[in-house]
Write an enzyme that holds these catalytic residues in place. Structure first.
Site, short mmCIF file in Angstrom:
data_model
loop_
_atom_site.label_atom_id
_atom_site.label_comp_id
_atom_site.label_asym_id
_atom_site.label_seq_id
_atom_site.Cartn_x
_atom_site.Cartn_y
_atom_site.Cartn_z
N ARG A 109 -9.84 0.78 8.40
CA ARG A 109 -9.24 -0.55 9.02
C ARG A 109 -10.45 -1.37 9.51
NH1 ARG A 109 -3.67 0.37 8.59
NH2 ARG A 109 -2.61 -1.14 9.68
N LYS A 114 0.75 -1.24 0.08
CA LYS A 114 -0.05 -0.04 -0.08
C LYS A 114 0.80 1.26 -0.08
CE LYS A 114 -2.01 -1.07 3.83
NZ LYS A 114 -1.31 -2.41 4.07
N ARG A 155 11.77 -5.17 5.01
CA ARG A 155 11.50 -3.74 4.71
C ARG A 155 12.27 -2.85 5.31
NH1 ARG A 155 5.66 -1.87 5.62
NH2 ARG A 155 5.78 -2.93 7.29
N ARG A 169 10.78 -0.56 11.12
CA ARG A 169 10.06 -0.22 12.04
C ARG A 169 10.05 -1.21 13.09
NH1 ARG A 169 4.57 0.39 8.45
NH2 ARG A 169 3.75 -0.87 10.13
N ARG A 202 -0.40 -8.50 13.66
CA ARG A 202 -0.98 -7.64 12.77
C ARG A 202 -1.85 -8.33 11.67
NH1 ARG A 202 4.17 -4.82 11.09
NH2 ARG A 202 3.04 -3.84 9.56
P1 AP5 Z 1 4.91 -1.67 1.92
O1 AP5 Z 1 4.47 -0.88 0.68
O2 AP5 Z 1 5.69 -0.85 2.91
O3 AP5 Z 1 3.58 -2.38 2.47
P2 AP5 Z 1 2.42 -1.79 3.11
O4 AP5 Z 1 1.21 -2.53 2.74
O5 AP5 Z 1 2.40 -0.14 3.15
O6 AP5 Z 1 2.58 -2.38 4.71
P3 AP5 Z 1 2.41 -1.94 6.18
O7 AP5 Z 1 3.31 -2.76 6.92
O8 AP5 Z 1 2.96 -0.46 6.16
O9 AP5 Z 1 1.07 -1.78 6.31
P4 AP5 Z 1 0.16 -1.92 7.81
O10 AP5 Z 1 -1.00 -1.62 7.19
O11 AP5 Z 1 0.32 -2.98 8.51
O12 AP5 Z 1 0.89 -0.66 8.47
P5 AP5 Z 1 0.43 0.75 8.72
O13 AP5 Z 1 1.87 1.57 8.84
O14 AP5 Z 1 -0.56 1.20 7.98
O15 AP5 Z 1 5.72 -3.05 1.38
C1 AP5 Z 1 6.27 -4.08 2.17
C2 AP5 Z 1 7.45 -4.27 1.93
O16 AP5 Z 1 7.39 -5.01 0.61
C3 AP5 Z 1 8.34 -3.16 1.27
O17 AP5 Z 1 9.84 -3.64 1.80
C4 AP5 Z 1 8.56 -3.31 -0.01
O18 AP5 Z 1 9.49 -2.55 -0.74
C5 AP5 Z 1 8.02 -4.56 -0.46
N1 AP5 Z 1 7.03 -4.54 -1.87
C6 AP5 Z 1 6.23 -3.53 -2.30
N2 AP5 Z 1 5.49 -4.10 -3.02
C7 AP5 Z 1 6.28 -5.21 -3.50
C8 AP5 Z 1 5.95 -6.27 -4.67
N3 AP5 Z 1 5.03 -6.16 -5.55
N4 AP5 Z 1 6.80 -7.18 -4.81
C9 AP5 Z 1 7.89 -7.46 -3.91
N5 AP5 Z 1 8.16 -6.48 -2.99
C10 AP5 Z 1 7.38 -5.54 -2.65
O19 AP5 Z 1 -0.14 0.48 10.45
C11 AP5 Z 1 0.89 0.29 11.35
C12 AP5 Z 1 0.02 0.32 12.98
O20 AP5 Z 1 -0.67 1.69 13.36
C13 AP5 Z 1 -1.16 -0.73 12.97
O21 AP5 Z 1 -0.71 -1.99 13.16
C14 AP5 Z 1 -2.15 0.04 13.98
O22 AP5 Z 1 -1.54 -0.19 15.34
C15 AP5 Z 1 -2.09 1.33 13.48
N6 AP5 Z 1 -2.92 1.99 12.65
C16 AP5 Z 1 -2.51 2.46 11.43
N7 AP5 Z 1 -3.90 2.92 10.94
C17 AP5 Z 1 -4.66 2.64 11.63
C18 AP5 Z 1 -6.26 2.61 11.60
N8 AP5 Z 1 -6.90 3.27 10.52
N9 AP5 Z 1 -7.07 2.10 12.46
C19 AP5 Z 1 -6.65 1.52 13.62
N10 AP5 Z 1 -5.04 1.41 13.77
C20 AP5 Z 1 -4.37 1.85 12.72
#
Ligand code: AP5
Ligand code: ZN
Length: 217
Positions: free
Chosen positions: A88, A13, A127, A161, A172
């Site tokens: 979410r 994402k 990552r 992270r 997660r």
């Molecule tokens: P990346 O693009 O970083 O993946 P992502 O989907 O953004 O993953 P996240 O781990 O950031 O998502 P998340 O939803 O768990 O975290 P968030 O920060 O929102 O890609 C991942 C890796 O793969 C990278 O190394 C990339 O280079 C590689 N890659 C990408 N595309 C690829 C491909 N096609 N092929 C191969 N490799 C690839 O949330 C963190 C925490 O915040 C949550 O756990 C929660 O506690 C809180 N939080 C955030 N938002 C909310 C909400 N709305 N409600 C409640 N709690 C929330």
């Protein structure tokens, strides 16, 4: 155009929203990045969120909805935004629709990045991001062109992270299955959901996304 990216942790994402931000001049809103900034500042919100994030749990709906609401009201979001990590839960999805419609706005398209679970843990453990500009890399699939130097800004400072440890990733993924996956039918029924194969190499994922955006006009 207002876009939502849905998908499990590690689906891509953040990677894809950053690309669209540059190509389409939209604003990326990552609720995870916003929370991590609050934790780094040591604000009241950051203090409430930290323990939950470290445990791989979602933060409370009220907290994140208030944060998102004030962000999308800002001037830079008025020409379109990309939501990365929000909504979410079903409550967040419903609240988003009502806050937008009261402003005469809507979500134009929901892009669901579909990736098998076995792939996600490996992606997340590989990552790292640039500490200066936030560009995302991966040890295996997406290393910097020059080892130790950010492609975008030339910085040598990278970070990983705290919640990317394997045990936390398991939590997660459980939260995703229990609370986030159930919102897919909400958008599917509304005819707004586009499923994208997130297991392809990143540039091919981008092409699928561009086709989906073009189909929406
Ligand atoms: P990346 O693009 O970083 O993946 P992502 O989907 O953004 O993953 P996240 O781990 O950031 O998502 P998340 O939803 O768990 O975290 P968030 O920060 O929102 O890609 C991942 C890796 O793969 C990278 O190394 C990339 O280079 C590689 N890659 C990408 N595309 C690829 C491909 N096609 N092929 C191969 N490799 C690839 O949330 C963190 C925490 O915040 C949550 O756990 C929660 O506690 C809180 N939080 C955030 N938002 C909310 C909400 N709305 N409600 C409640 N709690 C929330
Ligand atoms: Zn950088």
């Amino acid at each position: 155009m207002n876009i939502i990216f849905l998908g499990p942790p590690g689906a891509g994402k953040g990677t894809q929203s950053k690309l669209l931000e540059e190509r389409y001049g939209l604003i990326q809103i990552s609720t995870g990045d916003m929370l991590r900034a609050e934790v780094a500042k040591g604000s009241e919100t950051g203090k409430q969120a930290k323990a939950l994030m470290d445990a791989g749990k979602l933060v409370p709906d009220e907290l994140i909805i208030a944060m998102l609401k004030s962000r999308i009201a800002q001037a830079d979001c008025q020409n379109g935004f990309i939501l990365d990590g929000f909504p979410r839960t079903l409550a967040q999805a419903e609240e988003l629709d009502s806050m937008l419609s009261s402003d005469g706005k809507k979500i134009d398209i929901v892009l669901f990045l579909d990736v098998d679970e076995e792939i996600l843990a490996d992606r997340i453990s590989g990552r790292f991001t640039c500490g200066n500009c936030g560009k995302t890399y991966n040890d295996v699939s997406n290393p910097p062109k020059v080892d130790g130097v950010c492609d975008s800004c030339g910085s040598h400072e990278f970070k990983r992270r705290a919640d990317d440890k394997r045990e936390t990733v398991v939590e997660r993924l459980k939260e995703y299955r229990k609370l986030t996956a159930p919102i897919l039918p909400f958008y599917e029924k509304a005819g707004r959901l586009h499923k994208i194969n997130g297991m392809l190499p990143a540039p091919e994922v981008t092409s699928e996304i561009e086709d989906a955006l073009a189909s929406e006009g």
